[in-house]
Design a protein around this motif. Structure first.
Motif, PDB file in Angstrom:
ATOM      1  N   ALA A  66       0.945  -1.011   0.126  1.00  0.00           N
ATOM      2  CA  ALA A  66       0.158  -0.450  -0.057  1.00  0.00           C
ATOM      3  C   ALA A  66       1.428   1.354   0.144  1.00  0.00           C
ATOM      4  CB  ALA A  66      -0.600  -0.030   1.022  1.00  0.00           C
ATOM      5  N   ARG A  67       1.938   1.265   1.192  1.00  0.00           N
ATOM      6  CA  ARG A  67       3.504   2.049   0.713  1.00  0.00           C
ATOM      7  C   ARG A  67       3.675   2.298  -0.280  1.00  0.00           C
ATOM      8  NH1 ARG A  67       3.154   0.188   6.046  1.00  0.00           N
ATOM      9  NH2 ARG A  67       5.141  -0.967   5.705  1.00  0.00           N
ATOM     10  N   LEU A  68       3.540   1.285  -1.061  1.00  0.00           N
ATOM     11  CA  LEU A  68       4.254   1.773  -2.478  1.00  0.00           C
ATOM     12  C   LEU A  68       3.305   2.356  -3.237  1.00  0.00           C
ATOM     13  CD1 LEU A  68       6.557   0.593  -4.532  1.00  0.00           C
ATOM     14  CD2 LEU A  68       5.317  -1.434  -5.226  1.00  0.00           C
ATOM     15  N   PHE A  71       3.307   5.739  -2.455  1.00  0.00           N
ATOM     16  CA  PHE A  71       4.352   6.520  -3.455  1.00  0.00           C
ATOM     17  C   PHE A  71       4.958   6.690  -4.560  1.00  0.00           C
ATOM     18  CE2 PHE A  71       8.817   7.535  -5.023  1.00  0.00           C
ATOM     19  CZ  PHE A  71       9.700   7.922  -3.947  1.00  0.00           C
ATOM     20  N   VAL A  72       3.589   5.924  -5.784  1.00  0.00           N
ATOM     21  CA  VAL A  72       3.847   5.375  -7.004  1.00  0.00           C
ATOM     22  C   VAL A  72       3.422   6.778  -7.553  1.00  0.00           C
ATOM     23  CG1 VAL A  72       3.214   4.806  -8.956  1.00  0.00           C
ATOM     24  CG2 VAL A  72       4.578   3.535  -7.441  1.00  0.00           C
ATOM     25  N   GLU A  73       1.723   6.910  -7.160  1.00  0.00           N
ATOM     26  CA  GLU A  73       0.697   8.073  -6.734  1.00  0.00           C
ATOM     27  C   GLU A  73       1.421   9.423  -6.272  1.00  0.00           C
ATOM     28  OE1 GLU A  73      -2.044   7.711  -9.005  1.00  0.00           O
ATOM     29  OE2 GLU A  73      -2.102   6.177  -9.297  1.00  0.00           O
ATOM     30  N   LYS A  74       1.896   9.494  -5.753  1.00  0.00           N
ATOM     31  CA  LYS A  74       1.818  10.834  -4.895  1.00  0.00           C
ATOM     32  C   LYS A  74       3.834  11.300  -6.043  1.00  0.00           C
ATOM     33  CE  LYS A  74       4.052  13.587  -1.293  1.00  0.00           C
ATOM     34  NZ  LYS A  74       5.037  13.349   0.055  1.00  0.00           N
ATOM     35  N   HIS A  75       4.268  10.403  -6.568  1.00  0.00           N
ATOM     36  CA  HIS A  75       5.532  11.096  -7.292  1.00  0.00           C
ATOM     37  C   HIS A  75       5.256  10.617  -8.581  1.00  0.00           C
ATOM     38  CE1 HIS A  75       7.535  12.794  -3.166  1.00  0.00           C
ATOM     39  NE2 HIS A  75       7.269  11.257  -2.993  1.00  0.00           N
ATOM     40  N   TRP A  76       4.043  11.482  -9.578  1.00  0.00           N
ATOM     41  CA  TRP A  76       4.041   9.741 -10.112  1.00  0.00           C
ATOM     42  C   TRP A  76       4.535  11.212 -11.078  1.00  0.00           C
ATOM     43  CZ3 TRP A  76       1.819   5.560 -12.477  1.00  0.00           C
ATOM     44  CH2 TRP A  76       1.542   6.196 -13.752  1.00  0.00           C
ATOM     45  N   ASN A  77       4.561  12.366 -11.455  1.00  0.00           N
ATOM     46  CA  ASN A  77       4.963  13.262 -12.906  1.00  0.00           C
ATOM     47  C   ASN A  77       6.923  12.632 -12.689  1.00  0.00           C
ATOM     48  OD1 ASN A  77       2.849  14.373 -13.329  1.00  0.00           O
ATOM     49  ND2 ASN A  77       3.214  16.075 -11.823  1.00  0.00           N
ATOM     50  N   TYR A  99      -4.322   9.528  -7.108  1.00  0.00           N
ATOM     51  CA  TYR A  99      -4.284   9.618  -5.732  1.00  0.00           C
ATOM     52  C   TYR A  99      -5.217   9.695  -4.602  1.00  0.00           C
ATOM     53  CZ  TYR A  99      -1.932  11.922  -1.932  1.00  0.00           C
ATOM     54  OH  TYR A  99      -1.460  12.509  -0.893  1.00  0.00           O
ATOM     55  N   LYS A 100      -4.932   8.746  -3.211  1.00  0.00           N
ATOM     56  CA  LYS A 100      -5.656   8.605  -2.742  1.00  0.00           C
ATOM     57  C   LYS A 100      -4.538   9.057  -1.435  1.00  0.00           C
ATOM     58  CE  LYS A 100      -8.684   6.857  -4.948  1.00  0.00           C
ATOM     59  NZ  LYS A 100     -10.336   8.124  -5.289  1.00  0.00           N
ATOM     60  N   ASP A 101      -5.393   9.494  -0.775  1.00  0.00           N
ATOM     61  CA  ASP A 101      -4.623  10.209   0.904  1.00  0.00           C
ATOM     62  C   ASP A 101      -3.942   9.473   1.961  1.00  0.00           C
ATOM     63  OD1 ASP A 101      -5.660  13.223   0.080  1.00  0.00           O
ATOM     64  OD2 ASP A 101      -7.447  12.632   2.061  1.00  0.00           O
ATOM     65  N   THR A 102      -4.658   8.186   2.053  1.00  0.00           N
ATOM     66  CA  THR A 102      -3.559   7.220   2.735  1.00  0.00           C
ATOM     67  C   THR A 102      -3.220   6.192   1.969  1.00  0.00           C
ATOM     68  OG1 THR A 102      -5.139   6.210   3.151  1.00  0.00           O
ATOM     69  CG2 THR A 102      -4.751   8.069   4.329  1.00  0.00           C
ATOM     70  N   LEU A 158       9.525   2.666   5.971  1.00  0.00           N
ATOM     71  CA  LEU A 158       9.190   3.877   6.546  1.00  0.00           C
ATOM     72  C   LEU A 158       8.155   3.396   7.204  1.00  0.00           C
ATOM     73  CD1 LEU A 158      10.502   6.983   3.844  1.00  0.00           C
ATOM     74  CD2 LEU A 158      11.273   5.705   6.366  1.00  0.00           C
ATOM     75  N   THR A 159       7.270   4.729   7.733  1.00  0.00           N
ATOM     76  CA  THR A 159       5.795   5.028   8.609  1.00  0.00           C
ATOM     77  C   THR A 159       4.687   4.979   7.434  1.00  0.00           C
ATOM     78  OG1 THR A 159       6.186   6.311   9.929  1.00  0.00           O
ATOM     79  CG2 THR A 159       6.060   4.183  10.768  1.00  0.00           C
ATOM     80  N   ASP A 160       3.561   5.532   7.490  1.00  0.00           N
ATOM     81  CA  ASP A 160       2.269   5.968   6.293  1.00  0.00           C
ATOM     82  C   ASP A 160       3.112   7.168   6.352  1.00  0.00           C
ATOM     83  OD1 ASP A 160       1.310   3.292   5.957  1.00  0.00           O
ATOM     84  OD2 ASP A 160      -0.155   3.782   6.694  1.00  0.00           O
ATOM     85  N   SER A 161       3.568   7.648   7.864  1.00  0.00           N
ATOM     86  CA  SER A 161       2.830   9.453   8.318  1.00  0.00           C
ATOM     87  C   SER A 161       4.801   9.720   7.451  1.00  0.00           C
ATOM     88  CB  SER A 161       2.826   9.745   9.287  1.00  0.00           C
ATOM     89  OG  SER A 161       4.157   8.480  10.645  1.00  0.00           O
ATOM     90  N   GLU A 162       5.336   9.096   7.562  1.00  0.00           N
ATOM     91  CA  GLU A 162       6.675   8.927   7.495  1.00  0.00           C
ATOM     92  C   GLU A 162       6.600   9.420   5.926  1.00  0.00           C
ATOM     93  OE1 GLU A 162       9.996   7.163  10.307  1.00  0.00           O
ATOM     94  OE2 GLU A 162       9.177   6.010   8.999  1.00  0.00           O
ATOM     95  N   LEU A 163       6.125   8.193   4.895  1.00  0.00           N
ATOM     96  CA  LEU A 163       6.149   8.566   3.403  1.00  0.00           C
ATOM     97  C   LEU A 163       5.481   9.622   2.866  1.00  0.00           C
ATOM     98  CD1 LEU A 163       6.785   6.881   1.310  1.00  0.00           C
ATOM     99  CD2 LEU A 163       4.474   5.729   0.893  1.00  0.00           C
TER     100      LEU A 163
END
Length: 193
Positions: A66-68, A71-77, A99-102, A158-163
């Motif tokens: 889920a964190r992977l 990350f992919v969606e958050k840093h898509w560009n 993108y979703k929030d968590t 990393l934790t969810d919040s760190e990521l």
């Protein structure tokens, strides 16, 4: 593929890919025989990661995967630029989830998708990252494997919040592999100078 061939490797560590398999010689031979990869319109570089690499239990694996996804969606560009693919190619072969929030929301959303997504979850034993354009350049290939290894590290450790707080610059600051650093510089994605 309409013509040519596809190579599928066995599960292996990054070290094994770099030091035990003759990728460079194989790629040089393919180029000398006139094969193409990057220039072909249907060729991708898909990296499979064993689900076991994400944790010992199914719960740990699911949280890291889920964190992977997050990350992919958050840093898509940035990943799009790294991938050397166009948006149109990705829409067809490696669509994004949105993108979703968590990370948990990302995982819940992603479970309804099928194979042709940026991170394919349909395989029972592996997670497949499908965003990269094919290559017969050894340094690009190794840099791609190193990037995937780094993606897995941040997803696992990393934790969810760190990521959630991690910027692309934070992500690249932890990279030490010279091949990956050089490739990131070539793509203007290395922000730590």
């Amino acid at each position: 593929l309409d013509e040519g061939f596809e190579i599928v490797s066995h599960p292996a560590t990054l070290d094994s890919h770099m030091h035990s398999f003759p990728w460079e010689q194989m790629m040089n031979a393919a180029v000398s025989m006139g094969y193409r990869s990057h220039q072909a319109t249907t060729c991708g570089l898909h990296v499979h990661i064993s689900r076991d690499a994400f944790g010992r239990t199914e719960q740990a694996q699911e949280a890291a995967i889920a964190r992977l996804l997050f990350f992919v969606e958050k840093h898509w560009n940035e990943l799009l630029k790294f991938s050397r693919r166009t948006n149109r190619q990705l829409e067809r072969w490696a669509a994004r989830y949105g993108y979703k929030d968590t990370p948990k929301e990302m995982m819940d959303h992603a479970k309804s998708y099928r194979r042709y997504t940026c991170v394919n979850l349909t395989n029972t034993e592996t997670v497949e990252i499908r965003i990269f354009r094919g290559t017969l350049k050894y340094n690009t290939f190794i840099a791609t494997l190193q990037l995937v290894n780094r993606l897995c590290d941040v997803a696992i450790y990393l934790t969810d919040s760190e990521l959630h707080a991690m910027s692309w610059s934070d992500f690249t600051a932890g990279i030490t592999e010279p091949e990956l650093i050089q490739y990131l510089k070539e793509r203007r994605l290395y922000l730590n100078e």
